[in-house]
Design a protein around this motif. Structure first.
Motif, mmCIF file in Angstrom:
data_model
loop_
_atom_site.group_PDB
_atom_site.id
_atom_site.type_symbol
_atom_site.label_atom_id
_atom_site.label_comp_id
_atom_site.label_asym_id
_atom_site.label_seq_id
_atom_site.Cartn_x
_atom_site.Cartn_y
_atom_site.Cartn_z
ATOM 1 N N VAL A 135 11.561 -18.756 -6.823
ATOM 2 C CA VAL A 135 11.279 -18.245 -5.488
ATOM 3 C C VAL A 135 9.859 -18.659 -5.116
ATOM 4 O O VAL A 135 8.895 -18.239 -5.762
ATOM 5 N N GLY A 136 9.703 -19.483 -4.098
ATOM 6 C CA GLY A 136 8.381 -19.934 -3.677
ATOM 7 C C GLY A 136 7.743 -18.948 -2.717
ATOM 8 O O GLY A 136 8.434 -18.300 -1.925
ATOM 9 N N ILE A 137 6.429 -18.843 -2.783
ATOM 10 C CA ILE A 137 5.694 -18.069 -1.787
ATOM 11 C C ILE A 137 4.570 -18.943 -1.249
ATOM 12 O O ILE A 137 3.716 -19.425 -1.994
ATOM 13 N N TRP A 138 4.618 -19.158 0.057
ATOM 14 C CA TRP A 138 3.692 -20.058 0.759
ATOM 15 C C TRP A 138 3.020 -19.219 1.835
ATOM 16 O O TRP A 138 3.448 -19.166 2.973
ATOM 17 N N ALA A 139 1.970 -18.520 1.435
ATOM 18 C CA ALA A 139 1.378 -17.529 2.331
ATOM 19 C C ALA A 139 -0.057 -17.236 1.920
ATOM 20 O O ALA A 139 -0.426 -17.398 0.756
ATOM 21 N N PRO A 140 -0.860 -16.767 2.878
ATOM 22 C CA PRO A 140 -2.213 -16.311 2.539
ATOM 23 C C PRO A 140 -2.154 -14.936 1.869
ATOM 24 O O PRO A 140 -1.072 -14.359 1.702
ATOM 25 N N ASN A 141 -3.315 -14.407 1.507
ATOM 26 C CA ASN A 141 -3.362 -13.101 0.856
ATOM 27 C C ASN A 141 -2.850 -12.007 1.792
ATOM 28 O O ASN A 141 -3.312 -11.893 2.927
ATOM 29 N N CYS A 142 -1.922 -11.213 1.301
ATOM 30 C CA CYS A 142 -1.366 -10.110 2.074
ATOM 31 C C CYS A 142 -0.630 -9.182 1.118
ATOM 32 O O CYS A 142 -0.410 -9.528 -0.050
ATOM 33 N N ALA A 143 -0.235 -8.018 1.606
ATOM 34 C CA ALA A 143 0.465 -7.058 0.754
ATOM 35 C C ALA A 143 1.762 -7.644 0.218
ATOM 36 O O ALA A 143 2.132 -7.421 -0.946
ATOM 37 N N MET A 172 -6.317 -2.553 -6.376
ATOM 38 C CA MET A 172 -6.499 -3.871 -5.774
ATOM 39 C C MET A 172 -6.914 -3.672 -4.318
ATOM 40 O O MET A 172 -6.199 -3.017 -3.555
ATOM 41 N N VAL A 173 -8.057 -4.234 -3.923
ATOM 42 C CA VAL A 173 -8.544 -4.093 -2.553
ATOM 43 C C VAL A 173 -8.625 -5.491 -1.935
ATOM 44 O O VAL A 173 -9.373 -6.344 -2.420
ATOM 45 N N ILE A 174 -7.834 -5.721 -0.881
ATOM 46 C CA ILE A 174 -7.719 -7.053 -0.282
ATOM 47 C C ILE A 174 -8.457 -7.049 1.058
ATOM 48 O O ILE A 174 -8.042 -6.371 2.001
ATOM 49 N N PRO A 175 -9.565 -7.815 1.178
ATOM 50 C CA PRO A 175 -10.376 -7.765 2.398
ATOM 51 C C PRO A 175 -9.849 -8.588 3.558
ATOM 52 O O PRO A 175 -10.299 -8.422 4.694
ATOM 53 N N GLY A 176 -8.926 -9.512 3.311
ATOM 54 C CA GLY A 176 -8.430 -10.340 4.401
ATOM 55 C C GLY A 176 -7.475 -11.399 3.916
ATOM 56 O O GLY A 176 -7.299 -11.606 2.707
ATOM 57 N N GLU A 177 -6.839 -12.102 4.863
ATOM 58 C CA GLU A 177 -5.870 -13.147 4.512
ATOM 59 C C GLU A 177 -6.544 -14.346 3.854
ATOM 60 O O GLU A 177 -5.990 -14.976 2.957
ATOM 61 N N GLY A 178 -7.713 -14.682 4.371
ATOM 62 C CA GLY A 178 -8.499 -15.766 3.807
ATOM 63 C C GLY A 178 -9.922 -15.274 3.655
ATOM 64 O O GLY A 178 -10.282 -14.210 4.170
ATOM 65 N N ARG A 215 -6.798 -4.297 3.853
ATOM 66 C CA ARG A 215 -7.571 -3.919 5.038
ATOM 67 C C ARG A 215 -6.939 -4.389 6.341
ATOM 68 O O ARG A 215 -6.781 -3.604 7.277
ATOM 69 N N GLN A 216 -6.543 -5.670 6.396
ATOM 70 C CA GLN A 216 -6.061 -6.214 7.668
ATOM 71 C C GLN A 216 -4.692 -5.675 8.056
ATOM 72 O O GLN A 216 -4.260 -5.801 9.195
ATOM 73 N N GLN A 217 -3.977 -5.073 7.099
ATOM 74 C CA GLN A 217 -2.640 -4.546 7.383
ATOM 75 C C GLN A 217 -2.604 -3.021 7.431
ATOM 76 O O GLN A 217 -1.551 -2.439 7.689
ATOM 77 N N GLY A 218 -3.739 -2.394 7.154
ATOM 78 C CA GLY A 218 -3.793 -0.946 7.182
ATOM 79 C C GLY A 218 -2.948 -0.290 6.100
ATOM 80 O O GLY A 218 -2.446 0.825 6.272
ATOM 81 N N ILE A 219 -2.785 -0.982 4.981
ATOM 82 C CA ILE A 219 -1.925 -0.476 3.902
ATOM 83 C C ILE A 219 -2.749 0.227 2.827
ATOM 84 O O ILE A 219 -3.778 -0.290 2.376
ATOM 85 N N ARG A 220 -2.281 1.413 2.428
ATOM 86 C CA ARG A 220 -2.864 2.157 1.311
ATOM 87 C C ARG A 220 -1.708 2.735 0.496
ATOM 88 O O ARG A 220 -1.084 3.697 0.920
#
Length: 567
Positions: free
Chosen positions: A74-82, A270-276, A41-46
């Motif tokens: 490979v580390g990933i240090w990030a909130p929820n995102c595409a 998968m539907v992601i409503p936001g980073e946090g 949602r927050q990135q406008g990705i579909r």
């Protein structure tokens, strides 16, 4: 009458999936190329499954083009995102091992995690909320600011070679995510590597807090997480028509396995409503996207139900989802079923080391079973409950829960000693949880042998906080434990013996922690004491401290909670 032994085996006619994460995605993109795979949602990705696969292969080949080799971390240090979801599938496709790093980690925890598993690359955004990730990383590796784009060499992070920034702005010493793309040679290399991969290869490292202090890196394979995701989805009766709203964090197995992999194993979206997590954003997303499923820890569901605009949203599309992570209040469960239309909501129990789910309720279970137990054994998994001597106890009797099967991790990365303590010679994983099995095979979690605190779904090691506080110049001795909390399940409490003449304050102790530890590890309660309650042999009695705090706060220990996953 004599009760049967507390042993259950998830016999199943449905075979285990014998494929890697990459092969799974290839198969689902072949079957459902034009069905929606990912909405952010927050990135406008579909993205459809065809588009999602193309993005995954772009990044997988791009990682190889940097010079990374199969088996590199490979580390990933990030909130929820595409990008997080893409990395979850791109790394294993290239034979790399994805390392989940909690977005709330500060510099001390970050350096420990990266060095413990020898991360060669790190994916991160410039900043998120109050965390300025790049500044924190640069504080550990000042060389970053002076490095040309390419290989990094940092004394404090000797294994780290590549920093991949999710922002579009160019930064010295970093690669841009959007520039990751392999040429024809890298794509050929990707195909060659994929042909050599085994589903028993390690694919993911998730840090889990035990009671012995520093976090340990639970190492999971393709086979572990692909199959656990598949059978969780089966218990939810998921199909390619489902759209699952996932507000829980991806760095945790709840978001990554119970969310993303559950969807991909069933061709769902998968539907992601936001980073946090944000209650309003979650409600808006469910209504706008007509989601059929919703995940969350109890505190998330409470926040949604109690939001002042709750009744504005049409949630009638909801059917299923999972409530897990900490004890579930029975009344909250009933409101979720009634007011959020989630008649088929399930409860799951497990731990990171077991990929994670071992028990789960199903829609056919009566509501009282779904709120009072964690359901029955998962397919292809074994569980036994044992006493202190290791003997299997009768049904209806408390015992430590041990589990065995495809879901048990490879081990803790670089820690054979801890692995041997957790997994015995017969490959039984010792969970440290106390449970009861009834005659129908339903499991109830009744306590923990371990001292772990579970705050809002976060597993917190008291020992880790204690060892950190021992570094404070005014602290002579410290004991950390959990106390009941209506909102979060438990809160962190520290009892501290100060050095002679020290005059520090509660606020100063909390501030000291806040600058160096993740927010959820900062003690909510701090008490300065002259002594700790001890046994005659000198063993500290934390349960007496907990009882004292419960009395002081005018609480009663929560006994009206449904079971839930400790995940």
């Amino acid at each position: 009458m004599d009760h049967a032994a507390s042993y259950v085996h998830g016999a199943s006619a449905t075979p285990l999936l014998g494929e890697t994460v990459g092969a799974l995605l290839d198969r689902m993109a072949g079957v459902w190329p034009d069905r929606p795979a990912l909405v952010v949602r927050q990135q406008g990705i579909r993205w459809t499954y065809r588009q999602f696969l193309a993005e995954v292969e772009r990044v997988a080949s791009g990682l190889l083009a940097l010079g990374l080799e199969p088996g590199d971390r490979v580390g990933i240090w990030a909130p929820n995102c595409a990008e997080w979801v893409v990395a979850q599938f791109a790394a294993p496709k290239a034979g790399l091992i994805l390392v989940n790093i909690n977005p709330a980690y500060r510099s001390h925890e970050l350096s420990y995690s990266l060095n413990k598993v020898g991360c060669r690359a790190l994916i991160l955004p410039r900043a998120f909320k109050a965390s300025h990730y790049l500044k924190l990383l640069s504080g550990l590796a000042p060389e970053l600011a002076h490095a040309a784009s390419g290989e990094l060499s940092a004394a404090a992070l000797p294994d780290l070679r590549h920093v991949i920034l999710l922002d579009d702005d160019v930064e010295s010493g970093t690669h841009r995510w959007s520039d990751l793309a392999g040429d024809a040679a890298a794509m050929k290399r990707l195909r060659e590597i994929e042909a050599t991969l085994s589903f028993d290869d390690p694919v993911n490292i998730q840090f889990t807090s035990g009671t012995t202090g520093a976090p340990k890196g639970a190492t999971l394979t393709h086979h572990n997480i692909v199959n656990n995701g598949y059978f969780i989805g089966e218990a939810m009766r998921l199909t390619e028509q489902d759209r699952l709203c996932i507000p829980v964090p991806f760095y945790h197995c709840f978001g990554m396995v119970l969310g993303n992999l559950v969807c991909v194993t069933h061709g769902a979206c998968m539907v992601i409503p936001g980073e946090g997590f944000d209650a309003l954003a979650t409600l808006e997303t469910v209504a706008e996207e007509r989601c059929t499923g919703l995940h969350g820890v109890p505190t998330m569901f409470i926040a949604e139900l109690e939001h002042p605009r709750f009744h504005e949203f049409d949630l009638s599309s909801l059917r299923t989802g999972i409530m897990a992570g900490s004890p579930c209040p029975i009344e909250v469960m009933r409101r979720v079923v009634r007011d959020m239309h989630m008649a088929e909501v399930t409860i799951a129990y497990g731990m990171t080391e077991t990929s994670p789910v071992s028990f789960q309720t199903v829609p056919d279970d009566p509501l009282d079973r779904r709120v009072a137990t964690v359901g029955r054994i998962h397919p292809h998994v074994e569980v036994k409950l044992v006493d202190e001597a290791g003997h299997v106890v009768p049904r209806g009797t408390h015992g430590e829960l041990l589990t065995r099967g495809y879901s048990v991790m490879r081990g803790y990365w670089g820690d054979e000693e801890s692995t041997a303590v957790a997994i015995d010679a017969a490959r039984w994983m010792h969970t440290g949880d106390l449970a009861v099995l009834d005659d129908e095979g339903y499991c109830t979690i009744v306590g923990r042998l371990k001292d772990m605190i579970i705050r809002g779904g976060e597993n917190i090691s008291p020992r880790e906080i204690e060892e950190f506080l021992y570094g404070h110049p005014d602290v002579q001795d410290v004991q950390v434990f959990g106390v009941p909390d209506e909102k979060f399940g438990e809160q962190v409490c520290a009892w501290i013996r100060l050095r002679d003449g020290a005059t520090t304050t509660v606020a100063a102790i909390q501030d000291y922690c806040r600058h160096n530890l993740a927010y959820f590890k900062v003690p909510h309660y701090v008490r300065f004491v002259d002594a700790f309650p001890m046994t005659v042999t000198g063993k500290v009695q934390k349960y007496l401290m907990r009882e004292s705090m419960v009395a002081e706060l005018g609480q009663t220990s929560p006994d009206v909670h449904a079971n839930a996953s400790t995940l």
